[in-house]
Scaffold this active site. Structure first.
Site, PDB file in Angstrom:
ATOM      1  N   GLY A 129       0.824  -1.216   0.000  1.00 40.94           N
ATOM      2  CA  GLY A 129       0.000   0.000   0.000  1.00 40.94           C
ATOM      3  C   GLY A 129       0.851   1.256   0.000  1.00 40.94           C
ATOM      4  N   ASP A 196      -3.598 -12.946  -1.936  1.00 42.25           N
ATOM      5  CA  ASP A 196      -3.158 -11.550  -2.033  1.00 42.25           C
ATOM      6  C   ASP A 196      -1.683 -11.434  -1.615  1.00 42.25           C
ATOM      7  OD1 ASP A 196      -3.928  -8.534  -2.109  1.00 42.25           O
ATOM      8  OD2 ASP A 196      -3.051  -8.797  -0.122  1.00 42.25           O
ATOM      9  N   LYS A 200       1.866 -10.498  -3.894  1.00 39.88           N
ATOM     10  CA  LYS A 200       2.830  -9.470  -3.480  1.00 39.88           C
ATOM     11  C   LYS A 200       4.241 -10.043  -3.356  1.00 39.88           C
ATOM     12  CE  LYS A 200      -0.824  -6.817  -1.221  1.00 39.88           C
ATOM     13  NZ  LYS A 200      -1.595  -6.686   0.026  1.00 39.88           N
TER      14      LYS A 200
HETATM   15  N1  HSE Z   1      -6.925  -6.700   1.221  1.00 41.28           N
HETATM   16  C1  HSE Z   1      -5.579  -6.236   1.131  1.00 41.28           C
HETATM   17  C2  HSE Z   1      -4.968  -6.278   2.525  1.00 41.28           C
HETATM   18  C3  HSE Z   1      -5.567  -4.842   0.555  1.00 41.28           C
HETATM   19  O1  HSE Z   1      -5.709  -6.525   3.476  1.00 41.28           O
HETATM   20  O2  HSE Z   1      -3.774  -6.125   2.691  1.00 41.28           O
HETATM   21  C4  HSE Z   1      -4.250  -4.393   0.045  1.00 41.28           C
HETATM   22  O3  HSE Z   1      -3.729  -5.252  -0.910  1.00 41.28           O
END
Ligand code: HSE
Length: 418
Positions: A129, A196, A200
């Site tokens: 982020g 997710d 990354k």
């Molecule tokens: N859903 C993701 C998180 C948002 O909780 O990190 C950012 O990629």
């Protein structure tokens, strides 16, 4: 004045608009140009937006407008994002994205397209982020051989685990709260099943080691099987359970890369990253450990990273940045996690005659106990050995009547306690 377009007006897209409109002075100081949001692409209507007259539902407006030099993609998902981004790059426009799914699946291809057309493809917001990690890895740490990256890369799962650890909240209740607070992805399995975080760590591994690593190559486990008993045993052992994305370069040049819950010792900084925060530890051969910490999700933190990439595109219009990796990984570039030595935390229900055999089977184990350990529940940490051997021994234990409930890898770092 530089004309830009923003594709997507959801949480991140509206945040990008907000940051650009509210930080004009700072943007001008850094970019030496004003940014003009010429188009916002979205299927929905936003009549109350201060930029209501810039909305379009037609991507062709953006790609055919030669006055637009930078396009922001914050729609998420692979389609139509991949098509739109490819077409913008081919049309000579730089692209900035926060879309980790896109970069993890198509990064090498899009970077090659950007290079071919002499434009930038930047994605700082796709990992961590608002935390600067892509640019530091690519630039500030460029003189290092990266040895390892370990990170808490998903805020939602870290929030859930923190609630379980600190407040004794059950997994399902903590997930419901994360959804209520808007942290979780639309499909919570992307968070809780580790996908997710997997995207990354793929992006970080591709950048750090130069060859694209695809999510399908990465062994990925989520946190939905963990219980309050497991987080208590982790405390009793001297650490915390965290969902960790980890990549390590092995001596033969291959990568050990995986995403899974891990027992992280208290001596490791990652064990102290709580709530929705993310932390990424990069170990370089010259710099040693560097920890990046901050808000890994959310509207304005993510928008801050996107807007900084737009500024970088404006500053590098004529000499694009050299941010690149190849799609040239050799066969077996990603090693099987089963071949790599680990220690495992094991919890199970075992009759006395079975638990007596554990030491004979595994060698020197570390038995764990909590105040609430139920009768015939046994929890222990195995010695370190190739994971395949450990799994075989666990299968043997099950044949003698043990019911294994949870196994979690221990985060160990060569030659260090944490
Ligand atoms: N859903 C993701 C998180 C948002 O909780 O990190 C950012 O990629």
């Amino acid at each position: 004045m530089v004309n830009i377009a923003i594709m997507g007006h959801g949480v991140v897209g509206s945040g990008v608009v907000e940051v650009i409109l509210s930080h004009k002075e700072s943007i001008l100081r850094h970019a030496h140009e004003e940014l003009n949001i010429q188009y916002i692409l979205d299927r929905r209507e936003f009549p109350d937006s201060p930029l209501a007259d810039r909305f379009t539902k037609n991507f062709e407006d953006i790609v055919t407008d030669d006055s637009v030099s930078v396009v922001v993609e914050v729609m998420g998902g692979l389609h139509p994002a991949f098509d739109f981004v490819s077409r913008c790059l081919c049309a000579g426009k730089s692209v900035v994205t926060s879309n980790k799914e896109l970069v993890a699946a198509k990064g090498a291809e899009l970077l090659a397209l950007a290079r071919e057309h002499g434009v930038n493809f930047l994605f700082e917001a796709s990992v961590g982020g608002g935390i600067p990690i892509i640019r530091p890895l690519d630039q500030c740490l460029a003189a290092n051989n990266v040895l390892e990256i370990s990170g808490i890369l998903n805020g939602t799962t870290n929030f859930i685990l923190s609630k379980m650890i600190d407040e004794g909240m059950e997994f399902a209740d903590a997930l419901a709260l994360a959804q209520k607070l808007g942290y979780a992805e639309r499909d919570p399995s992307a968070d809780v099943d580790g996908h997710d975080a997997c995207r990354k760590i793929c992006i970080l591994a591709s950048l750090a080691f130069g060859s694209h690593v695809y999510p399908e190559q990465v062994h990925t486990e989520g946190i939905s099987g963990l219980t309050l008993a497991d987080v208590d045993y982790a405390r009793a052992w001297g650490g915390e359970i965290k969902l960790v994305g980890r990549v390590k370069k092995l001596e033969d040049g291959s990568l050990y890369i995986l995403v899974c819950p891990m027992f992280v010792p208290e001596s490791n900084q990652l064990s102290h990253i709580d709530g929705v925060f993310n932390g990424v530890m990069v170990t370089g051969d010259a710099v040693d450990d560097v920890l990046f910490y901050g808000q890994g999700a959310g509207k304005l933190p993510t928008a801050s990273a996107v807007a900084a990439d737009v500024i970088d595109c404006v500053k590098h219009t004529h000499a694009p940045k050299y941010l690149f990796w190849e799609d040239n990984a050799p066969k077996n570039y990603v090693t099987s996690h089963l071949d790599v030595p680990v220690s495992l935390y094991v919890r199970g229900h075992m009759p006395d005659e079975v638990s007596e055999q554990i030491g004979d089977l595994f060698g020197e184990i570390c038995l764990l106990a909590t105040e609430d350990t139920p009768e015939q529940e046994v929890a222990f940490i195995t010695p370190r050995m190739p994971e395949r051997e450990l799994r075989d021994k666990l299968a043997e234990l099950e044949q003698t009547g043990a019911q294994i409930q949870t196994t979690v890898r221990v985060l160990e770092r060569d030659g260090r306690s944490a």
